[in-house]
Structure formats: C-alpha cells, structure tokens
Design an enzyme around this catalytic site. Structure first.
Site, PDB file in Angstrom:
ATOM      1  N   MET A  85       0.875  -1.106  -0.035  1.00  0.00           N
ATOM      2  CA  MET A  85      -0.045  -0.174   0.047  1.00  0.00           C
ATOM      3  C   MET A  85       0.935   1.186   0.025  1.00  0.00           C
ATOM      4  SD  MET A  85      -2.908  -1.272   2.796  1.00  0.00           S
ATOM      5  CE  MET A  85      -4.125   0.348   2.386  1.00  0.00           C
ATOM      6  N   HIS A  86       0.237   2.326  -0.345  1.00  0.00           N
ATOM      7  CA  HIS A  86       0.724   3.688   0.033  1.00  0.00           C
ATOM      8  C   HIS A  86       1.819   4.490  -0.837  1.00  0.00           C
ATOM      9  CE1 HIS A  86      -1.547   2.767   3.835  1.00  0.00           C
ATOM     10  NE2 HIS A  86      -0.717   2.353   4.131  1.00  0.00           N
ATOM     11  N   ASP A 244      -2.540  -5.341   0.106  1.00  0.00           N
ATOM     12  CA  ASP A 244      -2.051  -6.338   0.368  1.00  0.00           C
ATOM     13  C   ASP A 244      -2.741  -7.250   1.419  1.00  0.00           C
ATOM     14  OD1 ASP A 244      -1.254  -4.652   2.064  1.00  0.00           O
ATOM     15  OD2 ASP A 244       1.099  -5.037   1.729  1.00  0.00           O
TER      16      ASP A 244
END
Length: 515
Positions: A85-86, A244
């Site tokens: 992520m991110h 994830d």
C-alpha cells in the site's frame, strides 16, 4: 480445470501463483525479488520498472510450471492483483514513470503531514477520510514531491499505487482499487469516493487521481502486447484486486464479523473485519487505521508495526548466521536457522527487550522518528537472546495493535495468522502467548496472492461473492494455543516494553535530528 492467477507485489519481490478455482489448491507459484533503496536514513524507494520486469518473469514461470501439471493459459479464467500500500507512482503525459516510487516504509514526509493536518484541520481530516495524515500514507508523499521536486511535479499527470500501476501495464486501463485507495488519506472511506474537500484544502488537482474501482469487479483485460510477453491469453479479465492486507484477509477467510488476522510480513499487521467504518476515539488522534475492505460494503480496522519481518531480515543481513548453524542445518533457509537458534534462549530472554522501530512506528505511537534497539543487554546475553528478543519485540508491538482494536468493541471469535513469519512455529507460539489468544492457520500458503486470485474468481463469475469464494476454498488446518504460564510471564515483560517508548521518545527525536 478452471484456474485463477494471483499476483502479489510485495516489498521484497513479486509472487505469482495459480490456483484451482474449485478448491483453491495451489498449482504453481513463482517469486522474483527486486531491490529496495534507502537513499537517506528513513527513506525507502523502489523502481516500478523493476516491479514490471519481475512480474513478467513470475507470470512466465508460473505458466511454465502450470503447463507441466496440465494447466494451460486458456484455463486461467481471471487474474487478480495484491500489492504493498501507500507508494506513489508518478506518471507524465505519456504515462511514463517520472521518478522512483516512494514506498510505504518511507518516513520523510512528517513535515507535510503536519502541514496537511493544519490545512484541513485535525478533526475535519478524520471526519473526511477516517485516518490522520501519516508519513506512510500516499498524500504526504505527493506533497513532499510537490515541495521538494517542483519541476518534476509539474510534469505529473496521474498518480497510481504500486499494484494499480502493474494492472495498468497489464490492461492499459488506469484505475485505483478501493481498498488500496483507502490508504492514500484522500479517499472518503465511509462513502468510497475521493474527498473533494481534502483535495481542495491541500490544493491537489483531482484530475491526478484515476477512477476508484471495486476489488471484486473486472477492471480491464490482458492486452495483446502482454499476452505476447507472458503467454497469457489476450482478453483474460483482470480484477481490481486489493491492498496486500485486504487480500491477505480474503485469502484467510477474514470476510465476516468476528474474525481477525495477524500478519507478519515485512511489516506486521493486526486486522479485524468490521461492518461499519469504526474510527478509534481513544485519543486525540486515531492510532489504528480504518480502511475499506476488498469485500463490498465492508471495512476493516488495522494496527501496523513497521518493522516486523523487516527486523528479522536486518538480523539476517547484518548479524549473519553462525558457522556452526550453517554446518549443521545446511538444508534450512536463513530464517529457520535464526529461529532454531532463538529456541535456545528462554522466554523473556533473561530481561532483554527489543524495540522493532527500524522504520519509525505507526501503531500506537504514530512517530516517524521512533528508533529501534535492544534494551537490557548484559554480558550474559548472546546471539540466541538477541534473536529471540526480536521475535518477542515484534509480538509485543502486535499486542499494542491488538489491544487497541479489541477496545473498539468488536467481538472476535477467532484470530488467524498469516505471512512469512507465521510459518515459524516458534514465532507463532510466542505471538499466541503474548496476545493470550489461540492462533488459527489456514490453507492459504501463498498469502495475499491467494486472496487476489479469489477476487479474480468473483470478477470472472466463478463465485457469486467474496464470502462464497472463501467458503469454497479456505480451511483452518492448524491451531496454536497460548500457554497460561507464559501468558502471565509475558504480561509482566509487556508492561516494561510499553514503558520504553515514553522513556526514550525525547532521545529518539534528538538522534533523528543529528542523523
């Protein structure tokens, strides 16, 4: 045989795996690693080109393995993606990557977090996106690039998250899937759309953000070019996929109330399914995340420790392995060698504690400047104690997450364990003893790639829902019960662990200023 392909874009590498749709059996898998760069302390970057080449290689390897067991590309009915992520992938007008991706572990954007919070208002930000601005999230990273690399930022036309970039390369269609978009700090998590109020407050053009798509719906199909590069059939549907942790939850059947997940990958996660977007109100700033699930109209609460498997990998890379272990256990991998050695140290490590804050810390401290280390070291300690203290320190950090989540009022019936660290019986037992709960292990041996494949099965019409996909394929295969005497022992050590951060915070920040 109908099959599904799951692709998980992780921090250390990409995994591709093919599963039988009827029961979730893994039929083939491949893992290809790629580098992680730390240009400065607290920075973490990767090259999307490395991801893409690794993904192509992993898909080709999977299909070659599948052919050997009678699974042809025509059997692959759908493809799903999971990913870290991110991170921010910045594309120019020609859809070319402008700079390396600043990934989730990067901590450079603390000043941008403070600025963003001031622009929107702390309480208003939580109201709009259900989460505070943190250095790990995407929006502060975008703001850092805008501030420090303005000429480069002027060329940006689209921002994608890591696995959404790979899906774009597979299909030619740009989109951001909802469970991943929830981690940008730009999505209205309660409503599932971009927050125009936040974008306006920080002066970010909404045209930079692609449409938000569901996790379990078709978001594109394999192009002719990718078919030629991989062996997949052109036109094969590709699902939105998921972040994830959301895919890890799906792959372990954590898709209904009462279930929670403990995951030990590079980071560590405690995640609980929720039917409403609960927000932690135990302090002035939520210490756990509230994100959209890959399950439609569902959410999850999540606490994160930045350096779970990362801490053990640091030990592997920089403390190495003893020669005597290599001589005796030549058939075992490095992590099993380390955990075997840790078995020689007693619970509590004779008073040695480890803080796993190698990349700052999220839950519960929300502190990019937190630092790791062993505390209580004496001449009587040796490598065994050092390694076991890392395993216990990560488990204590997971207890921080678990404690806050259970305080939200969710009634948890079962906690399931997943991730590379959960494969270690010793680490699993330590976590069960420290959390004081039984840990269940499922048949989801391929982690988030399995959840991504199940989402692809829903998108392709093989299952009527995500819940039905899990019902057909996910089974509990093992349980690890806590040992009462060690629950009591570890509770005492946990109190000392909790006291360390407040005692050392000033020192951590001073050291960060000197680095």
């Amino acid at each position: 045989m109908e099959a599904l392909l799951g692709i998980d874009l992780g921090t250390t590498g990409v995994k591709a795996a093919i599963f039988a749709a009827v029961d979730g059996r893994p039929l083939a898998s491949a893992f290809v690693d790629y580098p992680l760069f730390h240009p400065r302390p607290g920075w973490a970057e990767q090259n999307p080109a490395d991801w893409w080449q690794a993904t192509l290689k992993a898909i080709r390897s999977c299909l070659e393995q599948g052919a050997r067991v009678g699974v042809q590309p025509s059997a692959v009915r759908g493809i799903g993606l999971s990913g870290q992520m991110h991170g921010i992938v910045l594309l120019d007008e020609a859809a070319q990557v402008i700079r390396p991706c600043i990934i989730w572990a990067d901590q450079r954007s603390e000043p941008q977090c403070r600025w963003m919070t001031g622009q929107v208002g702390a309480a208003r930000l939580i109201e709009l996106v259900s989460n505070p601005a943190l250095p790990g999230f995407s929006a502060p990273k975008i703001l850092w690039v805008r501030e420090h690399e303005p000429e480069l930022f002027a060329r940006v036309r689209t921002v994608l998250l890591p696995k959404d970039y790979i899906r774009y390369r597979l299909t030619g269609r740009m989109a951001m899937e909802i469970s991943d978009a929830a981690g940008t700090c730009l999505l209205n998590v309660a409503e599932g759309n971009w927050s125009s109020a936040v974008l306006e407050a920080i002066g970010l053009d909404p045209a930079l953000l692609p449409p938000v798509v569901p996790a379990d719906a078709v978001a594109g199909t394999i192009t002719e070019e990718v078919a030629a590069l991989t062996g997949l059939l052109a036109g094969t549907p590709v699902a939105g996929g998921g972040a994830d942790n959301a895919c890890g939850a799906v792959g372990n059947g954590v898709v209904r109330p009462g279930l929670a997940l403990v995951s030990i990958g590079t980071s560590g996660v405690v995640l609980a399914h929720a039917e409403a977007p609960h927000v932690d109100r135990s302090g002035p700033t939520p210490r756990i995340h509230t994100f959209n699930h890959a399950v439609p109209r569902a959410w999850y609460l999540m606490g994160v420790t930045q350096g779970a498997g990362l801490s053990l990998r640091w030990v592997r890379d920089y403390l190495g392995l003893p020669e005597r272990a290599l001589e005796r256990w030549t058939d075992l991998d490095a992590y099993e060698l380390l955990t075997r050695e840790a078995e020689g140290a007693p619970p509590g490590c004779a008073g040695l504690l480890f803080l796993p804050y190698l990349q700052g810390e999220r839950t519960p401290h929300l502190d990019a400047y937190a630092r790791g280390g062993w505390i209580g070291l004496t001449a009587a300690h040796d490598r065994r104690h050092l390694i076991r203290a890392v395993l216990e320190g990560v488990a204590f950090s997971l207890k921080d997450c678990f404690t806050i989540i259970t305080a939200q009022g969710l009634q948890l019936e079962q906690v399931r364990a997943t991730g590379g660290g959960a494969k270690s019986p010793l680490w699993r037992q330590i976590i069960a003893d420290i959390l004081g709960v039984e840990l269940a292990v499922t048949n989801a041996s391929e982690g988030p790639a399995f959840g991504a494949a199940l989402l692809a099965g829903v998108a392709a019409g093989l299952y009527p829902s995500v819940e039905a996909a899990c019902e057909a394929t996910v089974r509990v295969v093992e349980n690890t019960a806590p040992r009462p005497e060690l629950v009591t022992l570890y509770a005492r050590f946990y109190e000392q662990y909790r006291a360390l951060y407040p005692a050392l915070r000033t020192v951590f920040h001073a050291l960060a200023g000197l680095s």
